[in-house]
Design a protein around this motif. Sequence first.
Motif, short mmCIF file in Angstrom:
data_model
loop_
_atom_site.label_atom_id
_atom_site.label_comp_id
_atom_site.label_asym_id
_atom_site.label_seq_id
_atom_site.Cartn_x
_atom_site.Cartn_y
_atom_site.Cartn_z
N LYS A 47 61.82 60.48 5.89
CA LYS A 47 62.41 61.60 5.16
C LYS A 47 61.68 61.92 3.87
CE LYS A 47 66.91 60.95 7.27
NZ LYS A 47 66.53 61.84 8.37
N ILE A 48 61.19 60.93 3.16
CA ILE A 48 60.49 61.20 1.90
C ILE A 48 59.23 62.02 2.16
CG2 ILE A 48 59.27 60.14 -0.05
CD1 ILE A 48 61.25 57.82 0.12
N GLU A 49 58.48 61.66 3.19
CA GLU A 49 57.28 62.40 3.55
C GLU A 49 57.61 63.83 3.95
OE1 GLU A 49 54.65 62.26 7.51
OE2 GLU A 49 54.37 60.50 6.23
N THR A 50 58.64 63.98 4.77
CA THR A 50 59.01 65.31 5.26
C THR A 50 59.56 66.19 4.15
OG1 THR A 50 59.47 64.44 7.47
CG2 THR A 50 60.46 66.56 6.90
N GLU A 51 60.41 65.65 3.30
CA GLU A 51 60.98 66.47 2.22
C GLU A 51 59.89 66.95 1.28
OE1 GLU A 51 62.53 62.81 -0.65
OE2 GLU A 51 63.64 63.35 1.17
N THR A 52 58.89 66.11 1.03
CA THR A 52 57.78 66.52 0.17
C THR A 52 57.00 67.66 0.79
OG1 THR A 52 57.59 64.27 -0.72
CG2 THR A 52 55.70 65.72 -1.03
N GLN A 53 56.77 67.59 2.10
CA GLN A 53 56.03 68.65 2.79
C GLN A 53 56.75 69.99 2.71
OE1 GLN A 53 55.63 66.94 6.70
NE2 GLN A 53 53.82 65.73 6.16
N HIS A 244 47.08 62.94 12.62
CA HIS A 244 46.30 61.70 12.75
C HIS A 244 47.22 60.49 12.75
CE1 HIS A 244 43.23 58.63 12.02
NE2 HIS A 244 43.96 58.21 11.01
N ASN A 245 48.14 60.45 11.80
CA ASN A 245 49.06 59.31 11.72
C ASN A 245 49.93 59.19 12.97
OD1 ASN A 245 48.08 58.71 9.17
ND2 ASN A 245 49.66 59.88 8.12
N GLU A 246 50.34 60.33 13.52
CA GLU A 246 51.12 60.31 14.76
C GLU A 246 50.28 59.78 15.93
OE1 GLU A 246 52.63 64.20 15.42
OE2 GLU A 246 54.17 64.06 13.86
N TYR A 247 49.02 60.22 15.98
CA TYR A 247 48.13 59.80 17.05
C TYR A 247 47.87 58.29 17.00
CZ TYR A 247 43.81 59.58 19.84
OH TYR A 247 42.85 59.26 20.77
N ILE A 248 47.60 57.77 15.81
CA ILE A 248 47.35 56.33 15.64
C ILE A 248 48.62 55.54 15.96
CG2 ILE A 248 46.73 54.54 14.00
CD1 ILE A 248 44.41 56.37 14.92
N ARG A 249 49.76 56.07 15.54
CA ARG A 249 51.05 55.42 15.85
C ARG A 249 51.25 55.30 17.35
NH1 ARG A 249 55.67 59.42 15.02
NH2 ARG A 249 54.69 60.10 16.98
N MET A 259 44.16 63.01 22.46
CA MET A 259 43.68 63.29 21.11
C MET A 259 44.08 64.71 20.70
SD MET A 259 39.75 63.38 19.66
CE MET A 259 39.52 61.62 19.97
N PRO A 260 44.60 64.89 19.48
CA PRO A 260 44.97 66.23 19.03
C PRO A 260 43.82 67.22 19.18
CG PRO A 260 45.77 64.59 17.49
CD PRO A 260 44.90 63.86 18.46
N VAL A 261 44.12 68.38 19.73
CA VAL A 261 43.13 69.41 20.02
C VAL A 261 42.70 70.14 18.75
CG1 VAL A 261 42.77 71.59 21.26
CG2 VAL A 261 44.02 69.71 22.36
N ASN A 262 41.39 70.44 18.65
CA ASN A 262 40.87 71.25 17.56
C ASN A 262 41.27 70.69 16.20
OD1 ASN A 262 39.47 73.47 16.44
ND2 ASN A 262 41.33 74.70 16.32
N TYR A 263 41.19 69.39 16.08
CA TYR A 263 41.70 68.72 14.87
C TYR A 263 40.63 67.88 14.18
CZ TYR A 263 44.86 65.75 12.07
OH TYR A 263 45.49 65.08 11.06
N TYR A 264 40.08 66.90 14.91
CA TYR A 264 39.02 66.08 14.33
C TYR A 264 37.68 66.80 14.44
CZ TYR A 264 42.37 62.21 14.70
OH TYR A 264 43.47 61.41 14.59
N PRO A 265 36.89 66.88 13.38
CA PRO A 265 35.55 67.45 13.50
C PRO A 265 34.75 66.75 14.59
CG PRO A 265 36.13 67.17 11.19
CD PRO A 265 37.22 66.49 12.00
N PRO A 272 37.34 62.58 9.10
CA PRO A 272 38.61 62.98 8.49
C PRO A 272 38.95 64.43 8.80
CG PRO A 272 37.23 61.82 6.90
CD PRO A 272 36.37 62.10 8.11
N PRO A 273 40.13 64.69 9.32
CA PRO A 273 40.53 66.07 9.62
C PRO A 273 40.81 66.85 8.34
CG PRO A 273 42.36 64.58 10.00
CD PRO A 273 41.17 63.72 9.67
N ARG A 274 40.69 68.16 8.43
CA ARG A 274 40.99 69.04 7.30
C ARG A 274 42.09 70.01 7.70
NH1 ARG A 274 35.05 70.72 4.76
NH2 ARG A 274 34.37 68.58 4.23
N ALA A 275 42.96 70.30 6.76
CA ALA A 275 44.05 71.25 7.01
C ALA A 275 43.48 72.66 7.07
CB ALA A 275 45.11 71.14 5.93
N SER A 276 43.57 73.29 8.22
CA SER A 276 43.06 74.65 8.41
C SER A 276 44.20 75.66 8.52
CB SER A 276 42.19 74.71 9.67
OG SER A 276 42.91 74.22 10.79
#
Length: 313
Positions: A47-53, A244-249, A259-265, A272-276
């Motif tokens: 919840k702390i992570e989500t509320e911050t987002q 990334h954290n969800e994928y590793i989890r 693997m998440p599509v169109n995410y990792y260079p 490291p992925p970048r927020a696009s």
Amino acid sequence: MPIKIPDQLPATDVLRTENIFVMSETRASTQGIRPLKVLILNLMPKKIETETQFLRLLSNSPLQVDIELLRIDDRPSKNTPEEHLNEFYRQFELVRHRNFDGLIITGAPLGLVQFEDVVYWDHLQQIMKWAKEHVTSTLYVCWAAQAGLKLLYNLPKQTREEKLSGVYVHENLQPYHPLLRGFDDTFLAPHSRYADFAPGYLETHTDLDILATSDVAGVYLASTKDKRNVFVTGHPEYDALTLHNEYIRDLGAGLEPVMPVNYYPNDDVDNPPRASWRSHGHLLFANWLNYCVYQQTPYDLEHFSEDKFTKDD
């Protein structure tokens, strides 16, 4: 103008380091401004992570926004300290007599669970029904969008065979709709879900305005014509590393995730992925606050009436 959140909420320090104007309750009490009252029903485990987002996205507006956090029940949390929940979150019984300008219902990791098997399903339906008479506009995100479609249109759960995970290109179908003002003709947004939102299915079984779609991810954004119910099937609030954290989890849990599509260079997990999607995420929430909430809500929430929303704008 800033968002107003409790002085000691962990998100306060995070947002201030990002130069986001966060106003404490102490300072806000001295201002003669009628802030928007927005309730966030946080269904996510961390919840702390989500509320911050979500607070980050709500901050990108000239409007002053007064945030309250809501928990679905009093069951112990495995991912959030109980003292944090007790200090910053309210139970529904404490707010049900009040009116709010906006309500955000977050996603939840329940993609493969039938609605009737969700432990808090009855309570969630109660809150969503309450919102019809007490909230100017409700924003349903990811799994909550599927739950909202079940409540409002009695649509059965639509589930994909494989989890949708990645960052997808979407087409702006209605560039003059208030929610899409300022959007590019195409834009990126992340998804992480099993729910299926096929455009043709929603067009056939609902009267929603379909606002943005993806050839792969389906409907991304839809709204009732009065803008009182807005459905976002992706996760514009996600940080750069959330997928990334969800994928590793999931890898660690032996789930063999794709693997998440169109995410990792270069599709290399070591890059490291970048927020696009960040700019359009901020714009979507600013538009929702302005056009669906601020422009629609009564000045005096005590005089809230569902009748004022019966005509189309």
